[in-house]
Write a protein that holds these residues in place. Sequence first.
Motif, PDB file in Angstrom:
ATOM      1  N   UNK A  83     -11.292  24.585 -14.411  1.00  0.00           N
ATOM      2  CA  UNK A  83     -10.491  24.264 -15.607  1.00  0.00           C
ATOM      3  C   UNK A  83      -9.139  23.665 -15.247  1.00  0.00           C
ATOM      4  N   UNK A  84      -8.796  23.628 -13.953  1.00  0.00           N
ATOM      5  CA  UNK A  84      -7.496  23.127 -13.531  1.00  0.00           C
ATOM      6  C   UNK A  84      -7.651  21.735 -12.956  1.00  0.00           C
ATOM      7  N   UNK A  85      -6.590  20.936 -13.030  1.00  0.00           N
ATOM      8  CA  UNK A  85      -6.631  19.582 -12.525  1.00  0.00           C
ATOM      9  C   UNK A  85      -6.324  19.499 -11.047  1.00  0.00           C
ATOM     10  N   UNK A  86      -6.519  18.311 -10.486  1.00  0.00           N
ATOM     11  CA  UNK A  86      -6.230  18.057  -9.081  1.00  0.00           C
ATOM     12  C   UNK A  86      -4.719  17.916  -8.883  1.00  0.00           C
ATOM     13  N   UNK A  87      -4.183  18.529  -7.814  1.00  0.00           N
ATOM     14  CA  UNK A  87      -2.755  18.409  -7.525  1.00  0.00           C
ATOM     15  C   UNK A  87      -2.536  17.262  -6.540  1.00  0.00           C
ATOM     16  N   UNK A  88      -1.638  16.336  -6.911  1.00  0.00           N
ATOM     17  CA  UNK A  88      -1.331  15.170  -6.091  1.00  0.00           C
ATOM     18  C   UNK A  88       0.113  15.255  -5.630  1.00  0.00           C
ATOM     19  N   UNK A  89       0.331  15.105  -4.319  1.00  0.00           N
ATOM     20  CA  UNK A  89       1.680  15.139  -3.754  1.00  0.00           C
ATOM     21  C   UNK A  89       1.986  13.766  -3.162  1.00  0.00           C
ATOM     22  N   UNK A  90       3.085  13.186  -3.587  1.00  0.00           N
ATOM     23  CA  UNK A  90       3.518  11.877  -3.084  1.00  0.00           C
ATOM     24  C   UNK A  90       4.912  11.995  -2.496  1.00  0.00           C
ATOM     25  N   UNK A  91       5.214  11.093  -1.554  1.00  0.00           N
ATOM     26  CA  UNK A  91       6.549  11.063  -0.953  1.00  0.00           C
ATOM     27  C   UNK A  91       7.020   9.626  -0.828  1.00  0.00           C
ATOM     28  N   UNK A  92       8.347   9.431  -0.939  1.00  0.00           N
ATOM     29  CA  UNK A  92       8.962   8.102  -0.849  1.00  0.00           C
ATOM     30  C   UNK A  92       9.252   7.780   0.617  1.00  0.00           C
ATOM     31  N   UNK A  93       8.741   6.635   1.077  1.00  0.00           N
ATOM     32  CA  UNK A  93       8.916   6.266   2.475  1.00  0.00           C
ATOM     33  C   UNK A  93      10.362   5.967   2.831  1.00  0.00           C
ATOM     34  N   UNK A  94      11.212   5.596   1.840  1.00  0.00           N
ATOM     35  CA  UNK A  94      12.595   5.225   2.100  1.00  0.00           C
ATOM     36  C   UNK A  94      13.529   6.428   2.073  1.00  0.00           C
ATOM     37  N   UNK A  95      13.392   7.227   1.091  1.00  0.00           N
ATOM     38  CA  UNK A  95      14.325   8.349   0.916  1.00  0.00           C
ATOM     39  C   UNK A  95      13.778   9.672   1.424  1.00  0.00           C
ATOM     40  N   UNK A  96      12.464   9.755   1.604  1.00  0.00           N
ATOM     41  CA  UNK A  96      11.870  11.021   2.030  1.00  0.00           C
ATOM     42  C   UNK A  96      11.671  12.002   0.900  1.00  0.00           C
ATOM     43  N   UNK A  97      12.068  11.618  -0.304  1.00  0.00           N
ATOM     44  CA  UNK A  97      11.870  12.496  -1.447  1.00  0.00           C
ATOM     45  C   UNK A  97      10.394  12.605  -1.803  1.00  0.00           C
ATOM     46  N   UNK A  98      10.035  13.691  -2.369  1.00  0.00           N
ATOM     47  CA  UNK A  98       8.627  13.914  -2.722  1.00  0.00           C
ATOM     48  C   UNK A  98       8.462  14.334  -4.169  1.00  0.00           C
ATOM     49  N   UNK A  99       7.253  14.238  -4.606  1.00  0.00           N
ATOM     50  CA  UNK A  99       6.922  14.631  -5.977  1.00  0.00           C
ATOM     51  C   UNK A  99       5.520  15.219  -5.966  1.00  0.00           C
ATOM     52  N   UNK A 100       5.340  16.280  -6.692  1.00  0.00           N
ATOM     53  CA  UNK A 100       4.028  16.926  -6.797  1.00  0.00           C
ATOM     54  C   UNK A 100       3.686  17.061  -8.266  1.00  0.00           C
ATOM     55  N   UNK A 101       2.516  16.661  -8.600  1.00  0.00           N
ATOM     56  CA  UNK A 101       2.095  16.783  -9.995  1.00  0.00           C
ATOM     57  C   UNK A 101       0.608  17.136 -10.056  1.00  0.00           C
ATOM     58  N   UNK A 154      12.934   0.716  -6.817  1.00  0.00           N
ATOM     59  CA  UNK A 154      12.842   0.896  -5.378  1.00  0.00           C
ATOM     60  C   UNK A 154      11.553   0.311  -4.802  1.00  0.00           C
ATOM     61  N   UNK A 155      10.654  -0.094  -5.686  1.00  0.00           N
ATOM     62  CA  UNK A 155       9.381  -0.610  -5.183  1.00  0.00           C
ATOM     63  C   UNK A 155       8.484   0.487  -4.669  1.00  0.00           C
ATOM     64  N   UNK A 156       8.688   1.668  -5.186  1.00  0.00           N
ATOM     65  CA  UNK A 156       7.872   2.784  -4.701  1.00  0.00           C
ATOM     66  C   UNK A 156       6.484   2.833  -5.283  1.00  0.00           C
ATOM     67  N   UNK A 157       6.214   1.943  -6.243  1.00  0.00           N
ATOM     68  CA  UNK A 157       4.887   1.979  -6.856  1.00  0.00           C
ATOM     69  C   UNK A 157       3.850   1.339  -5.965  1.00  0.00           C
ATOM     70  N   UNK A 158       2.605   1.569  -6.289  1.00  0.00           N
ATOM     71  CA  UNK A 158       1.527   0.984  -5.505  1.00  0.00           C
ATOM     72  C   UNK A 158       1.262  -0.431  -5.931  1.00  0.00           C
ATOM     73  N   UNK A 159       0.776  -1.287  -4.994  1.00  0.00           N
ATOM     74  CA  UNK A 159       0.451  -2.670  -5.301  1.00  0.00           C
ATOM     75  C   UNK A 159      -1.037  -2.877  -5.165  1.00  0.00           C
ATOM     76  N   UNK A 160      -1.596  -3.833  -5.854  1.00  0.00           N
ATOM     77  CA  UNK A 160      -3.013  -4.155  -5.672  1.00  0.00           C
ATOM     78  C   UNK A 160      -3.241  -4.589  -4.239  1.00  0.00           C
ATOM     79  N   UNK A 161      -4.433  -4.343  -3.748  1.00  0.00           N
ATOM     80  CA  UNK A 161      -4.785  -4.725  -2.381  1.00  0.00           C
ATOM     81  C   UNK A 161      -4.757  -6.231  -2.244  1.00  0.00           C
ATOM     82  N   UNK A 162      -4.091  -6.732  -1.196  1.00  0.00           N
ATOM     83  CA  UNK A 162      -4.039  -8.155  -0.949  1.00  0.00           C
ATOM     84  C   UNK A 162      -2.823  -8.834  -1.536  1.00  0.00           C
ATOM     85  N   UNK A 163      -1.996  -8.140  -2.327  1.00  0.00           N
ATOM     86  CA  UNK A 163      -0.816  -8.760  -2.939  1.00  0.00           C
ATOM     87  C   UNK A 163       0.336  -8.767  -1.937  1.00  0.00           C
ATOM     88  N   UNK A 164       1.275  -9.734  -2.098  1.00  0.00           N
ATOM     89  CA  UNK A 164       2.445  -9.810  -1.230  1.00  0.00           C
ATOM     90  C   UNK A 164       3.633  -9.100  -1.883  1.00  0.00           C
TER      91      UNK A 164
END
Length: 239
Positions: A179-197, A228-238
């Motif tokens: 009944x519980x969702x998947x936990x995802x943990x992300x971190x920023x490569x520039x600042x080292x900050x993280x987020x868990x949701x 900051x550009x921390x979002x993900x980009x499509x594969x193959x994009x510049x």
Amino acid sequence: MIDEVDAALMALLSEETLPGTDVQVAFDAPTKEWTARRTAPTVNLFLYDIQEDVSLRQEGSAAEYDDDGAVVAEHAAPRWFSLSYLVTAWTNRPQDEHRILSVLLAGLVRHDVLPPARLTGTLAGLGLPVAMSIAVPPARDRGLADIWTAVGGNLKPSLDLVVVAPLASGRVRAAAAVTDGLRLHTSDAHTGGGESRRLRLPDVPAEDPAAAIGVPRERELPAERRRRGGGSRPIGSRP
């Protein structure tokens, strides 16, 4: 299971095959002592053999669902056993015994299975057909005369009744529903900050086409992360 087959046969004979008669139904061994104690016309069903029918053995399991459609338990496939009964009629005159046997044969030969309405307990709960046959030659090399010798009784006309009944295997309780969702943990490569949701499908209106196929809506990133550009980009994009 055996006592439930006995009860079904008792009901079938008393209420359908021999209704309105004074003929009793018993399940005793037809020994000389039992014969001496008998005081009324009797049909006797002596259970003389119990063997598993290995040709019906199955692998796998069956799921049990609750009212909401969730799996609450799993059952291993049932095992099937052949119960063989020696059916005899007992009165003071051989002609009467033959007449009773004729009625029994005519009544039981109409049924390839025990009527579902006669089943109780686990047999009724499984909902599987319980096959039966009457006066069919036994497959194994053993004559019914050997049974009379074993019980010390006198040989007399009889019917061989075989019931093939399932025996419920063990009940295995299923694991609790997720009944519980998947936990995802992300971190920023520039600042080292993280987020868990915890990921969950958002509540969407029923008319939303994506909801009908279980596709979650795109989730917009916070403005600070977009800068900051921390979002993900499509594969193959510049960049």
